[in-house]
Scaffold this motif. Sequence first.
Motif, PDB file in Angstrom:
ATOM      1  N   PHE A  70      42.118 -28.827  17.292  1.00 14.13           N
ATOM      2  CA  PHE A  70      42.158 -30.047  16.451  1.00 14.13           C
ATOM      3  C   PHE A  70      41.195 -30.320  15.671  1.00 14.13           C
ATOM      4  N   PRO A  71      41.377 -29.420  14.607  1.00 13.28           N
ATOM      5  CA  PRO A  71      40.152 -29.512  13.698  1.00 13.28           C
ATOM      6  C   PRO A  71      40.110 -30.594  12.601  1.00 13.28           C
ATOM      7  N   ASP A  72      39.101 -31.100  12.042  1.00 12.29           N
ATOM      8  CA  ASP A  72      39.024 -32.088  11.154  1.00 12.29           C
ATOM      9  C   ASP A  72      39.881 -31.995   9.805  1.00 12.29           C
ATOM     10  N   ALA A  73      40.840 -32.965   9.492  1.00 12.35           N
ATOM     11  CA  ALA A  73      41.814 -32.733   8.276  1.00 12.35           C
ATOM     12  C   ALA A  73      41.193 -32.319   7.012  1.00 12.35           C
ATOM     13  N   TYR A  74      39.839 -32.940   6.616  1.00 16.63           N
ATOM     14  CA  TYR A  74      39.079 -32.813   5.514  1.00 16.63           C
ATOM     15  C   TYR A  74      37.672 -31.980   5.479  1.00 16.63           C
ATOM     16  N   GLY A  75      37.594 -31.423   6.653  1.00 15.21           N
ATOM     17  CA  GLY A  75      36.165 -30.456   6.911  1.00 15.21           C
ATOM     18  C   GLY A  75      34.946 -31.460   6.911  1.00 15.21           C
ATOM     19  N   ASP A  76      33.856 -30.634   7.033  1.00 11.54           N
ATOM     20  CA  ASP A  76      32.641 -31.542   6.940  1.00 11.54           C
ATOM     21  C   ASP A  76      32.323 -31.686   5.388  1.00 11.54           C
ATOM     22  N   GLY A  77      32.081 -33.029   5.241  1.00 12.50           N
ATOM     23  CA  GLY A  77      31.667 -33.265   3.840  1.00 12.50           C
ATOM     24  C   GLY A  77      30.625 -34.549   3.967  1.00 12.50           C
ATOM     25  N   ASP A  78      30.834 -35.274   2.949  1.00  9.39           N
ATOM     26  CA  ASP A  78      30.277 -36.776   2.815  1.00  9.39           C
ATOM     27  C   ASP A  78      30.811 -37.718   3.739  1.00  9.39           C
ATOM     28  N   ASP A  79      30.115 -38.796   3.762  1.00 13.89           N
ATOM     29  CA  ASP A  79      30.501 -39.827   4.817  1.00 13.89           C
ATOM     30  C   ASP A  79      31.895 -40.451   4.397  1.00 13.89           C
ATOM     31  N   GLU A  80      32.409 -40.324   3.090  1.00 19.00           N
ATOM     32  CA  GLU A  80      33.836 -40.877   2.871  1.00 19.00           C
ATOM     33  C   GLU A  80      34.893 -39.729   3.547  1.00 19.00           C
ATOM     34  N   LEU A  81      34.308 -38.339   3.371  1.00 20.31           N
ATOM     35  CA  LEU A  81      35.422 -37.471   3.862  1.00 20.31           C
ATOM     36  C   LEU A  81      35.468 -37.553   5.536  1.00 20.31           C
ATOM     37  N   ARG A  82      34.164 -37.726   6.000  1.00 20.99           N
ATOM     38  CA  ARG A  82      34.256 -37.963   7.348  1.00 20.99           C
ATOM     39  C   ARG A  82      34.989 -39.010   8.143  1.00 20.99           C
ATOM     40  N   ALA A  83      35.027 -40.054   6.904  1.00 16.09           N
ATOM     41  CA  ALA A  83      35.517 -41.410   7.763  1.00 16.09           C
ATOM     42  C   ALA A  83      37.062 -41.029   7.716  1.00 16.09           C
ATOM     43  N   ALA A  84      37.587 -40.344   6.413  1.00 17.74           N
ATOM     44  CA  ALA A  84      38.921 -40.216   6.377  1.00 17.74           C
ATOM     45  C   ALA A  84      39.646 -39.256   7.278  1.00 17.74           C
ATOM     46  N   SER A  85      38.592 -38.147   7.631  1.00 14.06           N
ATOM     47  CA  SER A  85      39.038 -37.318   8.821  1.00 14.06           C
ATOM     48  C   SER A  85      39.154 -38.039  10.054  1.00 14.06           C
ATOM     49  N   ALA A  86      38.287 -39.070  10.363  1.00 19.12           N
ATOM     50  CA  ALA A  86      38.401 -39.875  11.438  1.00 19.12           C
ATOM     51  C   ALA A  86      39.501 -40.639  11.626  1.00 19.12           C
ATOM     52  N   GLU A  87      40.069 -41.162  10.500  1.00 21.29           N
ATOM     53  CA  GLU A  87      41.115 -42.051  10.248  1.00 21.29           C
ATOM     54  C   GLU A  87      42.391 -41.149  10.572  1.00 21.29           C
ATOM     55  N   PHE A  88      42.374 -40.031   9.847  1.00 26.59           N
ATOM     56  CA  PHE A  88      43.662 -39.197  10.011  1.00 26.59           C
ATOM     57  C   PHE A  88      43.525 -38.646  11.538  1.00 26.59           C
ATOM     58  N   ARG A  89      42.589 -38.385  12.230  1.00 27.04           N
ATOM     59  CA  ARG A  89      42.628 -37.908  13.585  1.00 27.04           C
ATOM     60  C   ARG A  89      42.916 -38.848  14.587  1.00 27.04           C
ATOM     61  N   ARG A  90      42.673 -40.252  14.144  1.00 27.13           N
ATOM     62  CA  ARG A  90      43.151 -41.340  15.163  1.00 27.13           C
ATOM     63  C   ARG A  90      44.547 -41.519  15.040  1.00 27.13           C
ATOM     64  N   TYR A  91      45.285 -41.278  14.050  1.00 27.29           N
ATOM     65  CA  TYR A  91      46.588 -41.365  14.060  1.00 27.29           C
ATOM     66  C   TYR A  91      47.413 -40.135  14.307  1.00 27.29           C
ATOM     67  N   THR A  92      46.824 -39.094  14.196  1.00 26.15           N
ATOM     68  CA  THR A  92      47.777 -37.766  14.328  1.00 26.15           C
ATOM     69  C   THR A  92      47.597 -36.942  15.849  1.00 26.15           C
ATOM     70  N   GLU A  93      46.238 -37.055  16.195  1.00 23.57           N
ATOM     71  CA  GLU A  93      45.551 -36.247  17.412  1.00 23.57           C
ATOM     72  C   GLU A  93      46.601 -36.286  18.595  1.00 23.57           C
ATOM     73  N   ASN A  94      46.918 -37.500  18.757  1.00 20.19           N
ATOM     74  CA  ASN A  94      47.856 -37.631  20.187  1.00 20.19           C
ATOM     75  C   ASN A  94      49.342 -36.990  19.925  1.00 20.19           C
ATOM     76  N   ASP A  95      49.808 -37.003  19.034  1.00 20.17           N
ATOM     77  CA  ASP A  95      51.008 -36.437  18.762  1.00 20.17           C
ATOM     78  C   ASP A  95      50.803 -34.905  18.519  1.00 20.17           C
ATOM     79  N   LEU A  96      49.692 -34.339  18.028  1.00 18.57           N
ATOM     80  CA  LEU A  96      49.434 -32.900  17.964  1.00 18.57           C
ATOM     81  C   LEU A  96      49.197 -32.568  19.534  1.00 18.57           C
ATOM     82  N   ARG A  97      48.505 -33.191  20.250  1.00 16.59           N
ATOM     83  CA  ARG A  97      48.440 -32.920  21.653  1.00 16.59           C
ATOM     84  C   ARG A  97      49.466 -32.809  22.228  1.00 16.59           C
ATOM     85  N   THR A  98      50.469 -33.709  22.338  1.00 17.93           N
ATOM     86  CA  THR A  98      51.670 -33.537  22.658  1.00 17.93           C
ATOM     87  C   THR A  98      52.425 -32.439  22.376  1.00 17.93           C
TER      88      THR A  98
END
Length: 191
Positions: A70-98
């Motif tokens: 379950f990798p970060d969508a946008y990799g390691d980067g600045d605060d903006e990329l980390r925030a975008a990765s967190a947002e993406f994970r919040r809405y996709t990880e449950n489905d991916l786990r399923t």
Amino acid sequence: MSGHFQALPGGGAAVPLDDVEISILRSLAVQLLELIGPGEVPAKGEDPLAELFREGPSEPPSDPALARLFPDAYGDGDDELRAASAEFRRYTENDLRTRKREDALAVVRSLDALGAAGEGGAVLRLTADEARRWLGALNDLRLTIGTRLEVRDDDESEALYRLPDSDPRKPMVMAYLWLGALQETLVETLM
């Protein structure tokens, strides 16, 4: 371990497996299920549609194998990329786990349907949909084992393939290589 997938009419695939191979595949799939964890069970009386809107985690898993699955969508980067990765994970990880859980369960169920293979082994026959689920599970198993073995793309990982039989990692390296061969023949079969 000699089983290789072969195409079946209608888009499915078949592979001969002996009892040891069946046992290893089943055990690895069950371990993958345990690693991924159980799915969210809706509370009694909860609207079944609520599951569609349930938010997942926003932080990457701390376990390196789960972080690889379950990798970060946008990799390691600045605060903006980390925030975008967190947002993406919040809405996709449950489905991916399923999906990953369903893929691993498909492996367990198809192996259980074979029953005891006996001395001659058994031929596992998969429909096209089951073969795609197997492909997903084989990929997840290899990613997990590869992470545990610290397999990388550099030359340093090559030493893993020359381990002495006394090395405790040797069985997992052999499983990693065997799963890779199964995965490769299944991809070729599905193409």
